[in-house]
Write an enzyme that holds these catalytic residues in place. Structure first.
Site, PDB file in Angstrom:
ATOM      1  N   GLU A  52       0.827  -1.210   0.000  1.00 36.67           N
ATOM      2  CA  GLU A  52       0.000   0.000   0.000  1.00 36.67           C
ATOM      3  C   GLU A  52       0.862   1.261   0.000  1.00 36.67           C
ATOM      4  OE1 GLU A  52      -0.510  -2.605   1.935  1.00 36.67           O
ATOM      5  OE2 GLU A  52      -2.579  -3.272   1.614  1.00 36.67           O
ATOM      6  N   PHE A 114     -11.736  -8.081  13.419  1.00 34.99           N
ATOM      7  CA  PHE A 114     -10.620  -8.478  12.577  1.00 34.99           C
ATOM      8  C   PHE A 114     -10.282  -7.361  11.585  1.00 34.99           C
ATOM      9  CE2 PHE A 114      -8.998 -10.560   8.667  1.00 34.99           C
ATOM     10  CZ  PHE A 114      -7.752 -10.892   9.184  1.00 34.99           C
ATOM     11  N   GLN A 115      -9.036  -6.987  11.556  1.00 36.85           N
ATOM     12  CA  GLN A 115      -8.519  -5.918  10.690  1.00 36.85           C
ATOM     13  C   GLN A 115      -9.215  -4.578  10.892  1.00 36.85           C
ATOM     14  OE1 GLN A 115      -8.186  -7.509   6.654  1.00 36.85           O
ATOM     15  NE2 GLN A 115      -6.096  -8.140   7.167  1.00 36.85           N
ATOM     16  N   LYS A 164     -17.931  -1.585   5.508  1.00 35.34           N
ATOM     17  CA  LYS A 164     -18.317  -2.600   4.528  1.00 35.34           C
ATOM     18  C   LYS A 164     -19.830  -2.613   4.311  1.00 35.34           C
ATOM     19  CE  LYS A 164     -16.788  -7.199   3.225  1.00 35.34           C
ATOM     20  NZ  LYS A 164     -16.084  -8.422   3.653  1.00 35.34           N
ATOM     21  N   MET A 477      23.995   9.489   2.922  1.00 38.47           N
ATOM     22  CA  MET A 477      23.823  10.789   3.556  1.00 38.47           C
ATOM     23  C   MET A 477      24.082  10.704   5.067  1.00 38.47           C
ATOM     24  SD  MET A 477      23.377  13.870   3.198  1.00 38.47           S
ATOM     25  CE  MET A 477      22.597  14.466   1.720  1.00 38.47           C
TER      26      MET A 477
HETATM   27  C1  LIG Z   1      12.152   6.019   5.790  1.00 40.65           C
HETATM   28  C2  LIG Z   1      13.415   6.709   6.151  1.00 40.65           C
HETATM   29  N1  LIG Z   1      14.232   6.171   7.077  1.00 40.65           N
HETATM   30  C3  LIG Z   1      15.387   6.796   7.399  1.00 40.65           C
HETATM   31  C4  LIG Z   1      15.741   7.963   6.820  1.00 40.65           C
HETATM   32  C5  LIG Z   1      17.025   8.676   7.211  1.00 40.65           C
HETATM   33  N2  LIG Z   1      17.934   8.792   6.070  1.00 40.65           N
HETATM   34  C6  LIG Z   1      18.043   9.910   5.344  1.00 40.65           C
HETATM   35  S1  LIG Z   1      19.115   9.777   4.080  1.00 40.65           S
HETATM   36  C7  LIG Z   1      19.501   8.201   4.501  1.00 40.65           C
HETATM   37  C8  LIG Z   1      20.490   7.417   3.716  1.00 40.65           C
HETATM   38  C9  LIG Z   1      19.986   7.016   2.407  1.00 40.65           C
HETATM   39  O1  LIG Z   1      20.843   6.067   1.876  1.00 40.65           O
HETATM   40  P1  LIG Z   1      20.719   5.623   0.382  1.00 40.65           P
HETATM   41  O2  LIG Z   1      19.315   5.318   0.052  1.00 40.65           O
HETATM   42  O3  LIG Z   1      21.709   4.542   0.114  1.00 40.65           O
HETATM   43  O4  LIG Z   1      21.071   6.926  -0.429  1.00 40.65           O
HETATM   44  P2  LIG Z   1      22.440   7.783  -0.466  1.00 40.65           P
HETATM   45  O5  LIG Z   1      22.375   8.816   0.602  1.00 40.65           O
HETATM   46  O6  LIG Z   1      23.578   6.843  -0.288  1.00 40.65           O
HETATM   47  O7  LIG Z   1      22.392   8.391  -1.818  1.00 40.65           O
HETATM   48  C10 LIG Z   1      18.780   7.804   5.626  1.00 40.65           C
HETATM   49  C11 LIG Z   1      18.908   6.497   6.276  1.00 40.65           C
HETATM   50  C12 LIG Z   1      14.838   8.510   5.879  1.00 40.65           C
HETATM   51  N3  LIG Z   1      15.042   9.679   5.279  1.00 40.65           N
HETATM   52  N4  LIG Z   1      13.696   7.854   5.557  1.00 40.65           N
END
Ligand SMILES: Cc1ncc(C[n+]2csc(CCOP(=O)(O)OP(=O)(O)O)c2C)c(N)n1
Lengths: 562, 197
Positions: A52, A114-115, A164, A477
């Site tokens: 979803e 349920f659900q 429903k 990042m």
């Molecule tokens: C759902 C979610 N969980 C955690 C984060 C925190 N976060 C921001 S950037 C990042 C790293 C992303 O890594 P990647 O997808 O390999 O991309 P890169 O930065 O290496 O290009 C994380 C964990 C987020 N933005 N969204």
């Protein structure tokens, strides 16, 4: 009048609202609706995603490129809760959506059936409006309201939960489009005095700077923005979500704002004597330390949502209005002008940024593949004309810096919420929304694994999106922050990745892998020119950092080039 | 009267003060939740809350008393105004409204057998009244400000244990001459629903 079921009334209501595409996933509590949908497949296409969250991000991508309301279906309980991340994302990034969730029969509400989940309660803080239908008679009215609310004013997501029994029971169908709700006034009336005040300040300013956000795109004010900037000669900088509202090649465009934005517009924010903010909301990723933001500037804020005005940055003149309407009203009061010297100051900054950063990143002599280089080549290959859907992290920031958008509505990304896993499903939605345009998803090796199951959707419906993984084997990042601010302590950011190419094979998607820079151009060309979905796994430098950078919480003046 | 108007912050005032929000809404379920979510997000504690019908059918009034800085509460009011079913949210300081709260005090009836001192205090000094006398307990009622009902509470305590005490939320009306129905008519008439390009 002949009676129909509530679920059929729902489908007919969607048709009345010109819906022709739904993204969704079925389940017990929404089965009557799916059954009715099955009789209307000549009018409505349904895309079965594999989760979803995939459905709602696809609806977001669809909406953002097409300007239409995105629609998704989910069942009760886990189906509905799986939508929440996307709803929160659409709320903070002002994307019009109507989400329809099934719910347990009304007599079971509140019994932990349920659900059953209280999706109205759960989604309340992240929707523009939500409503639970327990009586089929309400369906037509509520759906017309839902669409009106989702798309008018500052757009946003609406969730409609339908029990429903309401789906099963019979109603006579009578649809009337909603165009007025007495308690809801989405389009504020422009105050002429404010327009005059603003014009006076603009006409007297020496170093004005226009800051544009997604509001320009949402109100379709791209041409008006050009007129404004060209008549007055005022430079334009863009937020992340404002990118592509003005061509990156325009002579008055001075770059991208924010934490990893361009050097000039960040630095000059504190030298400008006037900031004209249009359809943007001074996110902390744009402002840094607000006490040291726009320190020499008066602020004019053109914004449709009154609660955004003065929320972060105190304005001198607030114009609470739709961006297009405000600009159109403003232009006749503005003097023809030019600000060449001021714009040249930005160009000087551009040179500094080029020498210190860009040159080193796109003209690498060693056999290293840098993200910036990859995006720069893609930008050149596509002449900046593609729709680019980015995920979150370094891949997103590098793309925002290096893709030179030349067409409007081309930058689809999760800005406010920063939802990893957004790009893959959003890109398939974007391709369905704009089938004639090239859609390229740019995703990190971390983010793709959050919604990788949507490769199946892409494959099943033969959706011709291009998927580029910038594979650095890190949550890049976060790793960059650990390197810069946490003493290189790489706490849980390195990954043992799967073989993405075998995965793509498994889904029947054409793919390739680039490890050598010598192959890069050839592979990128094949990737872009291929008529079909294609996953390109580009192995990039593991520990590349994105610069410039305004460290979190610091002034934009402290933008670091290294 | 402005609906969805824009409260603008003049000088950021960091002083924490008592504010009364008066929110006119459509009579719809779930609105209380939507409103408190907005207050909770900014960690504003509700001092008192009252929901009631108004003189106009289908229109409810939420009266919410909070302590906050002006800057913060203005942002909250603007946000509440954004809720689809909110007709208008108004922000008041104490001197801009007429307001009352009602308090009930349950005391042991024995206290009243000690002479007429209690009655004198209750009725004359505090303008309270005896609502009900039962064999074992008596209910006293007083309307007034929070400070006033609290004072009576402190006074009564001197005579013996207060068995139970309850105070209502504040109800408030603005000091301006206005009619809800006129406000609604202006809302219905405004053209701001349509984009006029
Ligand atoms: C759902 C979610 N969980 C955690 C984060 C925190 N976060 C921001 S950037 C990042 C790293 C992303 O890594 P990647 O997808 O390999 O991309 P890169 O930065 O290496 O290009 C994380 C964990 C987020 N933005 N969204």
């Amino acid at each position: 009048m002949k009676e129909i079921t509530g679920s059929e009334a729902l489908i007919k209501s969607l048709i009345e609202e010109d819906v022709n595409t739904i993204f969704g996933y079925p389940g017990g509590a929404i089965m009557p609706i799916y059954d009715s949908l099955y009789s209307y497949l000549d009018k409505i296409k349904h895309i079965l995603t594999r989760h979803e969250q995939g459905a709602i991000h696809a609806a977001q991508g669809y909406s953002r490129v097409s300007g239409k309301v995105g629609v998704c279906f989910a069942t009760s309980g886990p189906g509905a809760t799986n939508l929440i991340t996307g709803i929160a994302d659409a709320q903070i990034d002002s994307t019009p959506l109507v989400c329809i969730t099934g719910q347990v029969p009304s007599q079971l509400l509140g019994t932990d059936a349920f659900q059953e989940s209280d999706v109205i309660g759960i989604s309340m803080p992240v929707t523009k409006w939500n409503y639970q239908i327990t009586n089929a008679n309400e369906i037509a009215d509520i759906i017309s309201r839902a669409f009106y609310i989702a798309k008018s004013g500052r757009p946003g997501p609406v969730l409609i939960d339908i029990t429903k029994d309401a789906q099963f029971s019979n109603v006579s169908f009578n649809y009337k489009k909603c165009d007025k709700i007495r308690s809801y006034h989405p389009y504020p009336i422009i105050k002429k005095t404010k327009i005059k005040e603003a014009a006076k300040i603009i006409n007297n300013s020496k170093k004005p700077l226009i800051l544009v956000g997604q509001g320009i795109l949402l109100s379709k004010a791209e041409n008006e923005l050009l007129q404004l900037s060209e008549k007055t000669g005022i430079p334009v900088a863009s937020t992340l979500l404002g990118l592509s509202a003005i061509s990156c090649h325009h002579k008055n465009y001075v770059g991208y704002l924010g934490m990893h934005g361009n050097y000039g517009p960040n630095l000059k924010t504190n030298e400008a004597d006037l900031l004209i903010a249009i359809g943007m909301r001074f996110d902390d990723r744009v402002t840094g330390d607000t006490t040291k933001y726009g320190i020499n500037a008066k602020v004019i804020h053109i914004e449709i949502d009154p609660s955004e005005i003065d929320k972060i940055i105190k304005t001198d003149v607030a114009i609470n209005a739709d961006a297009k309407e405000a600009i159109l009203n403003l232009i006749p009061h503005l003097k023809k002008n030019h600000h060449e010297n001021w714009i040249n100051e930005f160009r000087t900054c551009d040179k500094v940024e080029y020498e210190k950063i860009i040159d080193k990143e796109i003209n690498v002599v060693e056999d290293k593949i840098l993200m910036a280089d990859v995006i720069n080549r893609i930008s050149n290959l596509t002449k900046g004309k593609s729709i680019v859907v980015t995920d979150v992290g370094q891949n997103q920031m590098v793309t925002s810096r290096y893709y030179k958008f030349s067409e409007s509505n081309s930058n689809i990304t999760s800005g406010g919420l920063g939802t990893m896993g957004f790009a893959l499903p959003a890109s398939l939605g974007a391709k369905i929304g704009q089938p004639k345009r090239e859609v390229i998803a740019i995703i990190g090796d971390g983010g793709i694994q959050m919604t990788i199951q949507e490769l199946a959707t892409i494959s099943q419906y033969n959706i011709k999106v291009k998927i580029l993984i910038l594979n650095n084997n890190f949550l890049g990042m976060v790793r960059q922050w650990q390197e810069l601010f946490f003493d290189n302590r790489y706490s849980f950011t390195e990954m043992k990745n799967p073989n993405f190419n075998i995965i793509a094979d498994g889904y029947g998607i054409k793919n390739n892998k680039v490890e050598n820079k010598n192959d890069l151009d050839k592979c990128l060309k094949e990737f872009i020119n291929y008529d079909g979905s294609y996953l390109l796994n580009v192995v990039v430098e593991k520990e590349e950092n994105v610069f410039p950078m305004v460290p979190s919480g610091e002034s934009v003046s402290n933008i670091r080039l290294e | 009267m402005k609906k969805k108007g824009l409260y603008q912050i003049k000088d950021p005032d960091k002083k924490v003060k008592e504010y009364t929000l008066s929110v006119l809404t459509e009579d719809k379920a779930g609105l209380l939740n939507s409103i408190t979510i907005i207050l909770n997000r900014r960690k504003i504690n509700i001092d008192s809350l009252n929901v009631s019908t108004t003189e106009v059918k289908g229109v409810s009034r939420f009266t919410i008393v909070v302590s906050s800085t002006k800057e913060k509460i203005i942002k909250v009011v603007n946000h509440i105004n954004k809720l689809i079913d909110v007709l208008g949210a108004f922000l008041y300081e104490e001197d801009e409204i007429y307001y009352q709260e009602i308090a009930l005090y349950k005391l042991s009836t024995k206290i009243f057998l000690k002479g007429d001192l209690v009655e004198k205090i209750i009725i004359r000094k505090y303008g309270a009244k005896i609502l009900k006398i039962e064999k074992d307990h008596t209910i006293i009622q007083k309307t007034g400000t929070k400070a006033g009902t609290q004072k009576l509470y402190d006074e009564l305590k001197k005579f013996g244990e207060i068995l139970e005490f309850a105070r209502s939320g504040r109800v408030a009306l603005s000091k301006k001459k206005r009619k809800t129905i006129n406000f609604l008519r202006t809302l219905e008439k405004t053209k701001s629903n349509k984009l006029n390009i």
